[in-house]
Scaffold this active site. Structure first.
Site, PDB file in Angstrom:
ATOM      1  N   ASP A  91       0.863  -1.186   0.000  1.00  0.00           N
ATOM      2  CA  ASP A  91       0.000   0.000   0.000  1.00  0.00           C
ATOM      3  C   ASP A  91       0.898   1.235   0.000  1.00  0.00           C
ATOM      4  O   ASP A  91       1.490   1.584   1.026  1.00  0.00           O
ATOM      5  CB  ASP A  91      -0.916   0.010   1.237  1.00  0.00           C
ATOM      6  CG  ASP A  91      -2.004  -1.065   1.169  1.00  0.00           C
ATOM      7  OD1 ASP A  91      -1.791  -2.099   0.482  1.00  0.00           O
ATOM      8  OD2 ASP A  91      -3.049  -0.902   1.818  1.00  0.00           O
ATOM      9  N   LYS A 115      -6.808   3.311  -3.519  1.00  0.00           N
ATOM     10  CA  LYS A 115      -7.222   3.302  -2.118  1.00  0.00           C
ATOM     11  C   LYS A 115      -7.410   4.738  -1.670  1.00  0.00           C
ATOM     12  O   LYS A 115      -6.649   5.623  -2.063  1.00  0.00           O
ATOM     13  CB  LYS A 115      -6.121   2.588  -1.308  1.00  0.00           C
ATOM     14  CG  LYS A 115      -6.302   2.599   0.196  1.00  0.00           C
ATOM     15  CD  LYS A 115      -5.199   1.763   0.881  1.00  0.00           C
ATOM     16  CE  LYS A 115      -5.205   1.957   2.392  1.00  0.00           C
ATOM     17  NZ  LYS A 115      -4.116   1.229   3.066  1.00  0.00           N
ATOM     18  N   LYS A 166     -10.228   0.342  -2.629  1.00  0.00           N
ATOM     19  CA  LYS A 166     -10.149   0.115  -1.195  1.00  0.00           C
ATOM     20  C   LYS A 166     -10.387   1.416  -0.436  1.00  0.00           C
ATOM     21  O   LYS A 166      -9.513   2.264  -0.361  1.00  0.00           O
ATOM     22  CB  LYS A 166      -8.772  -0.449  -0.823  1.00  0.00           C
ATOM     23  CG  LYS A 166      -8.584  -0.650   0.683  1.00  0.00           C
ATOM     24  CD  LYS A 166      -7.220  -1.253   1.006  1.00  0.00           C
ATOM     25  CE  LYS A 166      -6.968  -1.270   2.517  1.00  0.00           C
ATOM     26  NZ  LYS A 166      -5.621  -1.776   2.864  1.00  0.00           N
TER      27      LYS A 166
END
Lengths: 478, 336
Positions: free
Chosen positions: B173, B236, B272
């Site tokens: 991430d 995300k 996400k």
């Protein structure tokens, strides 16, 4: 069967106490009508909900006399602040009994419970709150220091927003000091009759609000009664013309809110996802039974395919079915008669060479239903580009330049509303100034507010409802 | 009537699943990143987002009433999409191991309860997590690239990524350089994502936009496209360190971006939302939004994740309520 299937989420109808038959509400009491009663049905199931009294000329005369008496003796002389108190009381009672009104409206009209719950009933209450505040401030409406009410208002309302249209008519009339005789639509009288109970609950003096149910003849009796001072009508242009003829040559003051064929204009710089939402809200809100529905989509040629593809994908997610289910987006068509008219115009559209499209999915077997429908390749000469369908049917036309958009948008016998979708503020202002429509929405559609005047150009009628202008329709200069 | 209905749009046309995500920028868009000016022109040419309209649409989707069987399905699906996260300075191997145990068996009283999708930790603890999760199919996600601010040199960021991958992370991430993005240096941001993707090797890359710092939905849409073009496998919303973090309208705009990207390139990208999603109700609203905005192809942990820590316990409590008919309480689920 999709992966994420929403389980049924029906709103309970047990909150509604339906009576087998209803009388007329005259002079503060329910009384029998002299005409042959009508049956009102649930358009989603064709189940008979109740039997409704039909007012004859004599019944209407009784109602008008009650209204005149109340105007002369009680409501007219009353201190304006006290009239305001009654209106505030009605508004609060509407809120308290909101769920009951919402369920009843959905049963009688066929609209989704989410719309009656989130739009119709809250807006009806908002209209009473707004006008309650005006009751003791009438010297500020712009008609001099002490404007006076007309007297008895005869009001005839349609079936698409039964309670909300009642509020649009009754609230300003009462705030200005008039009394009313209201004729609800023959297919949707139930919330008006529940409203009559609210008037009793609020201790509104008898005769201030009279509700006479029935069909066209009853409405004609209200409009043509010689002791009615002010006539307000919302409905079809055809009936509006009859009323204008009937009222011509009398002392009556008239406002008409009639049909529409609104252009919803999408420019190539529009926020596409939100424009698609606005197109959907514009034409499929309330099954398209909306006089200001955005029934003509004018889309710039350069983005036509993209917009139509997005629109069709979005329409595929609309949930058509049981109006009482909290996840339903599109409910039932209000009557067999209206369904027949929609079918007729859609057939004409096909015959004229436009291309219809409908999403996949089944409709319920009983009741009156019509799938959301999009016609592409529509020419301005086609009937479906000119006639009001008053159903979930969208006609898509294209344009190349802003001038062409304005010309096509204004090329209508109607002029009630319009929408503009663009990220460019200067364009929105310039186009809005050129559109001959009473309401122009920018980057939104079908938004209503009691402070905002609503009404049309050309055959969409005359006079305004809502806001200061709407209130003035119920007053004359001192 | 209606015999002549034509389907201008084949409803299944967009439904075909693409093959495995390719690496790098899709060919159709190769030229938009050839120069700063071209890339800026492309990103600024994306359709705008009307703030009022987007927020109204998100709110409208939030009114769906999800009950009984639909709710049960939604809760299990949401559990399977959780990236169970701990990102504290005080994290220890013990804390990560206990989180991993919870990830495998979120509800010890019910073997039918699904496992979560991944455990998300800082890079130095990725090894602990991947050891504890070995053989479970649960992924190890590590935040990298000088998370959460992203304020370090590119060498340091890439070293951070390589270190996390070497420690056993199979999902990275990363954070974008918001400073560069907001000052209009889009190509810099793009090239950094490309470099991180390369450093990831076979690890999946989630690109954190930190939408709370981008502020406008227009910027969110542009950053989404930038990350997708640069080869991110997921986009995300947030680090969870900045407020506001994940909101429904931000998620809506990002879902529209992945939908449009697949329509244009055939490549499916995951989404996400992270930070701020604490209740089952919030999670169900997100699933409704997926269902109605991008469709059921995204209703799987391969394509949608919740970055969350406390959400899982609320999902478990609601799950127990559906199963047993009564509410229990916080002592009936583990603290982490």
């Amino acid at each position: 069967m999709s992966l994420f299937e929403y389980a049924p989420a029906p709103e309970s109808r047990s909150i509604v106490d339906l009576q087998p038959s209803y009388g007329l509400f005259v002079d503060g009491e329910f009384t029998p009508g002299q005409g042959t009663p009508l049956k009102t049905v649930n358009p989603a199931t064709e189940e008979v909900l109740s039997e409704i009294a039909v007012g004859t000329d004599a019944d209407v005369d009784r109602a008008v006399r009650a209204a005149r008496r109340a105007f002369t003796r009680v409501w007219g002389p009353m201190r304006p602040a006290d009239r305001g108190k009654y209106l505030f009381r009605i508004a609060r009672l509407l809120q308290e009994r909101a769920r009951e009104f919402a369920v009843l409206e959905t049963l009688d009209n066929g609209k989704p419970i989410t719309e009656s719950r989130d739009v119709d009933v809250p807006l009806a209450a908002a209209h009473f709150f707004y006008h309650a505040g005006w009751a003791d401030k009438l010297d500020h409406v712009g008609l001099g220091a002490a404007p006076r009410p007309h007297g008895v208002a005869g009001q005839v309302i349609p079936w698409n927003f039964p309670l909300m249209m009642l509020a649009w008519k009754v609230a300003p009339a009462l705030a200005a000091g008039n009394t009313v005789v209201l004729k609800p639509a023959e297919t949707t009288p139930l919330t008006a009759l529940l409203f009559a109970e609210i008037c009793q609950q609020a201790d509104l003096p008898p005769g201030v609000v009279n509700i006479v149910t029935g069909a066209g003849d009853t409405g004609r009796a209200v409009v043509e009664h010689p002791d009615v001072d002010k006539v307000a009508f919302t409905g079809s242009t055809e009936v509006g013309k009859q009323i204008a003829r009937a009222v011509a040559g009398t002392q009556k003051v008239l406002t008409l809110e009639l049909g529409g064929k609104a252009a919803n204009i999408v420019f190539d710089d529009a926020p596409v996802d939100q424009a698609v939402e606005g197109i959907v809200r514009g034409i499929f809100f309330n099954q398209g039974h909306v006089c200001c529905a955005g029934s003509r989509l004018l889309v710039q040629e350069s983005v036509h395919d993209e917009v139509i593809a997005s629109l069709q994908r979005r329409i595929g997610t609309l949930r058509v079915g049981d109006p009482l289910d909290k996840n339903t987006d599109i409910g039932a068509i209000n009557s067999a008669e209206q369904l027949a008219r929609i079918r007729e115009l859609v057939d004409i559209g096909e015959a004229e060479g436009a291309h219809p499209w409908q999403p996949a999915g089944e409709l319920p077997e009983r009741g009156f239903w019509f799938k959301p429908t999009v016609f592409t390749d529509v020419s301005p000469a086609h009937r479906i580009a000119r006639d009001e369908v008053f159903g979930p049917v969208l006609s898509v036309l294209t344009f190349r330049t802003p001038d062409e958009a304005v010309a096509k948008a204004n090329n209508s016998t109607y002029g009630l509303s319009a929408g503009i979708w663009s990220e460019k503020g200067s364009r929105i202002l310039s186009i809005a100034n050129q559109l001959r429509a009473g309401v122009v929405w920018a980057n939104t559609f079908n938004q209503f507010d009691p402070t905002s005047p609503f009404g049309g150009y050309k055959q969409s009628g005359y006079g305004r409802e809502g806001g200061r202008l709407g209130l003035r329709a119920y007053l004359k200069e001192s | 009537m209606m015999a002549g209905m034509t389907h201008v749009l084949d409803p299944t046309a967009l439904g075909d699943l693409p093959g495995p995500p390719p690496r790098g920028t899709p060919d159709a868009f190769a030229d938009v990143t050839r120069s700063d000016a071209a890339f800026r022109a492309f990103l600024h040419g994306l359709p705008g987002v009307d703030q009022v309209g987007a927020e109204a649409r998100a709110a409208q989707l939030g009114t769906r009433s999800i009950k009984t069987t639909a709710k049960a399905w939604a809760i299990d699906t949401a559990i399977s999409m959780v990236d169970l996260t701990t990102l504290e300075g005080a994290d220890t191997p013990g804390k990560v191991r206990s989180l991993a145990a919870k990830a495998r068996r979120p509800d010890p009283t019910d073997p039918g309860c699904p496992a979560v999708a991944a455990v998300c930790v800082y890079g130095d603890l990725a090894g602990v997590a991947s050891d504890a999760l070995a053989g479970t199919g649960i992924h190890t996600a590590a935040v990298a690239t000088a998370f959460p601010s992203g304020r370090a040199s590119r060498e340091v960021k890439l070293a951070d990524v390589r270190d996390a991958v070497a420690n056993g992370a199979d999902e990275i991430d990363m954070v974008i350089d918001r400073g560069a993005f907001l000052s209009g240096r889009y190509l810099d941001v793009f090239e950094e994502v490309v470099a991180v993707k390369e450093a990831c090797g076979s690890a999946h890359l989630k690109v954190i936009l930190e939408t709370g710092e981008l502020r406008t939905y227009d910027a969110v849409r542009r950053a989404s496209w930038l990350a997708m073009l640069a080869g991110g496998d997921f986009i995300k919303t947030s680090t969870g360190k900045i407020s506001p973090a994940a909101t429904l309208p931000v998620c809506l705009v990002m879902l529209e971006a992945v939908r449009d990207f697949r329509a244009a390139t055939g490549v499916q990208i995951g989404v996400k939302p992270a930070g701020g999603i604490k209740t089952t109700k919030d999670a169900v609203k997100h699933l409704v939004m997926i269902n109605e905005v991008v469709g059921e192809d995204w209703l799987s942990p391969d394509w949608f994740r919740f970055g969350a820590s406390s959400l899982l316990n609320d999902l478990l409590l609601q799950r127990q309520k559906l199963r047993t008919g009564h509410y229990s309480g916080p002592d009936h689920v583990s603290v982490d």
